[in-house]
Motif scaffolding. Structure first.
Motif, PDB file in Angstrom:
ATOM      1  N   THR A  79      -3.436   0.086   9.434  1.00  0.00           N
ATOM      2  CA  THR A  79      -3.891  -0.563   8.207  1.00  0.00           C
ATOM      3  C   THR A  79      -4.648   0.417   7.317  1.00  0.00           C
ATOM      4  O   THR A  79      -4.458   0.447   6.099  1.00  0.00           O
ATOM      5  N   THR A 134      -2.888   1.389   3.927  1.00  0.00           N
ATOM      6  CA  THR A 134      -3.503   0.946   2.674  1.00  0.00           C
ATOM      7  C   THR A 134      -3.720   2.134   1.744  1.00  0.00           C
ATOM      8  O   THR A 134      -3.369   2.087   0.553  1.00  0.00           O
ATOM      9  N   VAL A 160       0.819  -4.389   1.207  1.00  0.00           N
ATOM     10  CA  VAL A 160      -0.242  -4.066   0.246  1.00  0.00           C
ATOM     11  C   VAL A 160       0.332  -3.797  -1.153  1.00  0.00           C
ATOM     12  O   VAL A 160      -0.269  -4.184  -2.160  1.00  0.00           O
ATOM     13  N   LYS A 220       0.353  -6.504  -3.903  1.00  0.00           N
ATOM     14  CA  LYS A 220      -0.984  -6.822  -4.419  1.00  0.00           C
ATOM     15  C   LYS A 220      -1.427  -5.781  -5.443  1.00  0.00           C
ATOM     16  O   LYS A 220      -2.089  -6.099  -6.423  1.00  0.00           O
ATOM     17  N   TRP A 273     -13.500   1.840  -3.428  1.00  0.00           N
ATOM     18  CA  TRP A 273     -14.102   1.031  -2.365  1.00  0.00           C
ATOM     19  C   TRP A 273     -14.611  -0.298  -2.892  1.00  0.00           C
ATOM     20  O   TRP A 273     -14.463  -1.328  -2.246  1.00  0.00           O
ATOM     21  N   ILE A 319     -10.236  -2.058  -3.371  1.00  0.00           N
ATOM     22  CA  ILE A 319     -10.075  -2.618  -2.019  1.00  0.00           C
ATOM     23  C   ILE A 319     -10.344  -4.131  -1.991  1.00  0.00           C
ATOM     24  O   ILE A 319      -9.535  -4.891  -1.449  1.00  0.00           O
ATOM     25  N   PRO A 320     -11.472  -4.611  -2.571  1.00  0.00           N
ATOM     26  CA  PRO A 320     -11.689  -6.066  -2.536  1.00  0.00           C
ATOM     27  C   PRO A 320     -10.569  -6.842  -3.231  1.00  0.00           C
ATOM     28  O   PRO A 320     -10.195  -7.922  -2.792  1.00  0.00           O
ATOM     29  N   GLU A 321     -10.005  -6.255  -4.298  1.00  0.00           N
ATOM     30  CA  GLU A 321      -8.955  -6.951  -5.038  1.00  0.00           C
ATOM     31  C   GLU A 321      -7.676  -7.104  -4.215  1.00  0.00           C
ATOM     32  O   GLU A 321      -6.960  -8.091  -4.325  1.00  0.00           O
ATOM     33  N   MET A 376      -7.531  -7.136  -0.934  1.00  0.00           N
ATOM     34  CA  MET A 376      -7.874  -7.550   0.426  1.00  0.00           C
ATOM     35  C   MET A 376      -6.846  -8.506   1.061  1.00  0.00           C
ATOM     36  O   MET A 376      -6.485  -8.320   2.227  1.00  0.00           O
ATOM     37  N   PRO A 377      -6.362  -9.532   0.350  1.00  0.00           N
ATOM     38  CA  PRO A 377      -5.392 -10.432   0.995  1.00  0.00           C
ATOM     39  C   PRO A 377      -4.171  -9.685   1.537  1.00  0.00           C
ATOM     40  O   PRO A 377      -3.711  -9.963   2.642  1.00  0.00           O
ATOM     41  N   ILE A 417      -4.121  -6.554   2.468  1.00  0.00           N
ATOM     42  CA  ILE A 417      -4.546  -5.735   3.609  1.00  0.00           C
ATOM     43  C   ILE A 417      -4.619  -6.597   4.864  1.00  0.00           C
ATOM     44  O   ILE A 417      -4.152  -6.196   5.935  1.00  0.00           O
ATOM     45  N   ILE A 418      -5.182  -7.797   4.719  1.00  0.00           N
ATOM     46  CA  ILE A 418      -5.302  -8.704   5.879  1.00  0.00           C
ATOM     47  C   ILE A 418      -3.907  -9.085   6.402  1.00  0.00           C
ATOM     48  O   ILE A 418      -3.652  -9.045   7.600  1.00  0.00           O
TER      49      ILE A 418
END
Lengths: 273, 279
Positions: free
Chosen positions: B74, B78, B146, B149, B173, B177-179, B181-182, B184-185
């Motif tokens: 991951t 990513t 990824v 997204k 960071w 990354i927060p944007e 995140m779905p 990445i999960i």
């Protein structure tokens, strides 16, 4: 944004994807001699020996057979699921995917219990005073295993294409006087072709290269291409021949991908399904 | 009437899909080694399962390799997706095509190519080679989860972060990354599932003494039927089912909370995709 984030992957990609591929090519196109190795097509020539041609023919036949059965069972299933026979479509779809979460080996193993000589089917037959069937360790069992394992690969792409078809187009065909058979033959089926092609490829390729299903349900007497590759690497130790079969497989894949992208056109994202 | 027929057909297909699993589950409680006979209810196979050293140690290996390879894949995947998203032309095309290779190649081809690599470079086959192989076949799936997204991302966000005084690494960071995140999960879960389920690649790249659950099941199943495997299947299937139910309840709750339905639906598709990857 920075492109330097790519570097770890680039190194990984070269080391573990590109280099191994070239090693396979190297072993496929060389034969060992006393002083190292020399370029040769000998490994590919061996493929045309009658025993190996027989293996190839059997693999193609069984893979094709399971693909056709998957299509016959899967297309109507995808159609019903994409239609309005169920109120909660997502639940039905989920129920369809749940068995896939089970380990692939366990799913194949499950059929041993059912098909065995003293298995579920034969006990039922005996209770009805019917003669027992020898299904396990036949070609039929191998095909059954393939259909069972790969059916969702056929249904899901077709479902995803069918559920995107514009209802208006179907209604228009009806308004213009087509009966439901004609609507299917002239509108729905042609529009669903990309899904069918993608489903066929996704069933055919794994069915062609599997070695687990044929080993467990065929009992090892039905050597398929996958079994042949496995034997060359793990039993015989003939990497050259094993690699050359792999190269043939890769070429077959690339060909089918080319055919698929011809049908699919732009939609790259669907490829994952 | 037509509706009834349609429904019956789907139920028939479901019966085909679920029957073998149901049979396995029932027989895991059967106090008789011979298959057809019902010898009474027992939990004996479950006790034996947990006492089986080989199975327990391969369960541990499977989980360890699954978690480690998913996390590493991951991270690398990513970063790679961000890099790919920002490259252009020939370079991008080349990288994407190579990335698709392990996805499109038959598993057995990927497996033997990695095995040749490890034997050729004289790396001892075992935990390390298993881990490296799993990371390798997981990365493409992370990248492919990824990338979509990143395509949805507003590209001015990053510039705005820089304008407001963020360093490039900080912007990555705190904003990018927060944007994503779905995605990445999804990639992480997909990688974990694929790793746990993998048999072919593990089979070729592991050495003596190191065995994953799939490999252990294969070598047991090759010798015929073993009630301990039935018990194992029952536990694994129940576990997966519980997980799915929990995920679904959570989704239903989120949807009820009034978050927009489209997002929920999208996520459900993601979940299905993850499940489907479990093949």
């Amino acid at each position: 944004m920075k492109r330097s984030t790519l570097f770890p992957y680039l190194i990984w990609m070269v080391l573990f994807i590109v280099v191994p591929m070239f090693l396979v090519l190297y072993y496929a196109f060389t034969v060992p001699t006393e002083s190292g190795a020399t370029w040769s097509l000998e490994n590919f020539a061996r493929f045309f020996e009658p025993i190996y041609l027989k293996v190839l023919w059997r693999s193609l036949r069984l893979a094709l057979f399971s693909t056709v059965i998957c299509l016959i069972i899967g297309y109507p299933a995808a159609m019903v699921m994409a239609g309005n026979a169920f109120e909660r479509k997502s639940v039905v779809l989920l129920l369809f995917v749940v068995p896939m979460w089970m380990n692939f080996l366990l799913r194949t193993y499950a059929w041993l219990t059912i098909l065995e000589r003293n298995g579920v089917i034969n006990v039922l037959l005996a209770n009805l005073n019917l003669p027992s069937l020898n299904i396990l360790y036949t070609e039929g069992a191998v095909v059954l295993g393939m259909v069972y394992n790969f059916l969702p690969f056929m249904v899901l792409p077709i479902y995803s294409v069918l559920s995107k078809i514009d209802r208006g187009v179907v209604e228009a065909a009806g308004d213009l006087g087509a009966n439901s058979l004609q609507v299917f033959a002239k509108v729905i089926f042609p529009l669903s072709l990309p899904g069918v092609v993608s489903g066929v490829t996704m069933v055919f390729m794994p069915a062609l290269t599997t070695f687990v299903i044929s080993r467990l349900l065929g009992g090892g007497q039905f050597t398929l291409i996958g079994n042949l590759i496995e034997q060359q690497f793990l039993v015989v130790g003939d990497w050259g021949f094993g690699s050359s079969i792999s190269v043939v497989m890769i070429v077959l894949i690339l060909l089918s991908m080319a055919i698929m992208s011809f049908f699919e056109g732009e939609e790259k994202d669907v490829a994952l399904w | 009437m037509v509706r009834f027929l349609k429904r019956s057909y789907i139920y028939l297909v479901f019966a085909f899909l679920y029957m073998p699993i149901a049979v396995l589950m029932v027989y895991s409680f059967n106090d008789s080694r011979s298959r057809g006979m019902w010898g009474g209810f027992t939990l004996r196979w479950y006790v034996e399962l947990f006492q089986d050293r080989t199975i327990m140690s391969s369960l541990y290996s499977t989980l360890f390799i699954g978690v480690t390879s998913a996390v590493i894949a991951t991270i690398i995947g990513t970063l790679a997706a961000i890099g790919i998203h920002n490259s252009r032309g020939i370079q991008k095309k080349l990288i994407m095509n190579v990335t698709y290779l392990p996805v499109l190649n038959p598993e057995i081809v990927t497996a033997i190519s990695l095995m040749i690599l490890f034997v050729f470079t004289k790396v001892r086959l075992g935990y390390l080679t298993l881990l490296l192989s799993h990371i390798t076949f997981n990365i493409p799936y992370v990248i492919l989860s990824v990338l979509p997204k990143l395509r949805q991302l507003n590209k001015h966000l990053y510039e705005a972060a820089l304008d407001l005084g963020c360093t490039p690494a900080g912007a990555l960071w705190k904003v990018i990354i927060p944007e994503i995140m779905p995605g990445i999960i999804t990639g992480l879960l997909l990688a974990f599932t694929l790793s746990i389920d993998d048999f072919v690649i593990s089979f070729f790249t592991t050495g003596s003494g190191v065995s994953t659950l799939s490999i252990t099941i294969y070598s047991m199943a090759r010798r015929g039927i073993n009630p301990k495997i039935n018990a194992l299947s029952t536990i694994m299937f129940t576990f997966v089912l519980l997980l799915l139910i929990i995920v679904n309840i959570r989704q239903a709750r989120e949807q009820r909370k009034g978050r927009n339905g489209k997002n929920g639906q999208k996520r459900q598709m993601d979940a299905l995709r993850t499940g489907f990857g479990g093949v």
